[in-house]
Design a protein around this motif. Structure first.
Motif, PDB file in Angstrom:
ATOM      1  N   UNK A   1       0.838  -1.194   0.000  1.00 55.85           N
ATOM      2  CA  UNK A   1       0.000   0.000   0.000  1.00 55.85           C
ATOM      3  C   UNK A   1       0.876   1.249   0.000  1.00 55.85           C
ATOM      4  N   UNK A   2       0.276   2.373  -0.312  1.00 56.39           N
ATOM      5  CA  UNK A   2       1.028   3.617  -0.525  1.00 56.39           C
ATOM      6  C   UNK A   2       1.851   4.056   0.680  1.00 56.39           C
ATOM      7  N   UNK A   3       1.479   3.639   1.885  1.00 59.18           N
ATOM      8  CA  UNK A   3       2.267   4.025   3.064  1.00 59.18           C
ATOM      9  C   UNK A   3       3.391   3.032   3.372  1.00 59.18           C
ATOM     10  N   UNK A   4       3.593   2.025   2.496  1.00 59.53           N
ATOM     11  CA  UNK A   4       4.699   1.090   2.651  1.00 59.53           C
ATOM     12  C   UNK A   4       4.356  -0.226   3.319  1.00 59.53           C
ATOM     13  N   UNK A   5       3.175  -0.337   3.907  1.00 55.94           N
ATOM     14  CA  UNK A   5       2.790  -1.611   4.519  1.00 55.94           C
ATOM     15  C   UNK A   5       2.592  -2.651   3.431  1.00 55.94           C
TER      16      UNK A   5
END
Length: 76
Positions: free
Chosen positions: A28-32
């Motif tokens: 996902x865009x936040x790196x998760x």
């Protein structure tokens, strides 16, 4: 790690010589990152809820046959 798809809030990738069961990696865009089983869309991740990857799950479900073929090519 080939990128299979780029979606609005995530990317879907698949590794060569990866472990079973056949799965993709959703980042996902936040790196998760979550592992999603191709067969049943089961999610393996502690901090990711289904709603966080809903768009990716929908895409994976509609491309299941192609993903299975690609998995077999990358993981003989």
């Amino acid at each position: 790690m080939p990128t299979v798809a780029r979606l609005s809030n995530s990317i879907i990738c698949m590794y060569a010589r990866d472990h079973l069961p056949p799965h993709v990696h959703v980042i996902v865009s936040d790196g998760r990152e979550a592992l999603v089983a191709i067969a049943d869309l089961a999610i393996t991740a502690d901090r990711i809820k289904r709603r966080d990857v809903a768009e990716a799950l929908e895409w994976i479900a509609s491309h299941r046959a192609a993903l299975t073929t690609q998995w077999k090519e990358l993981n003989p």
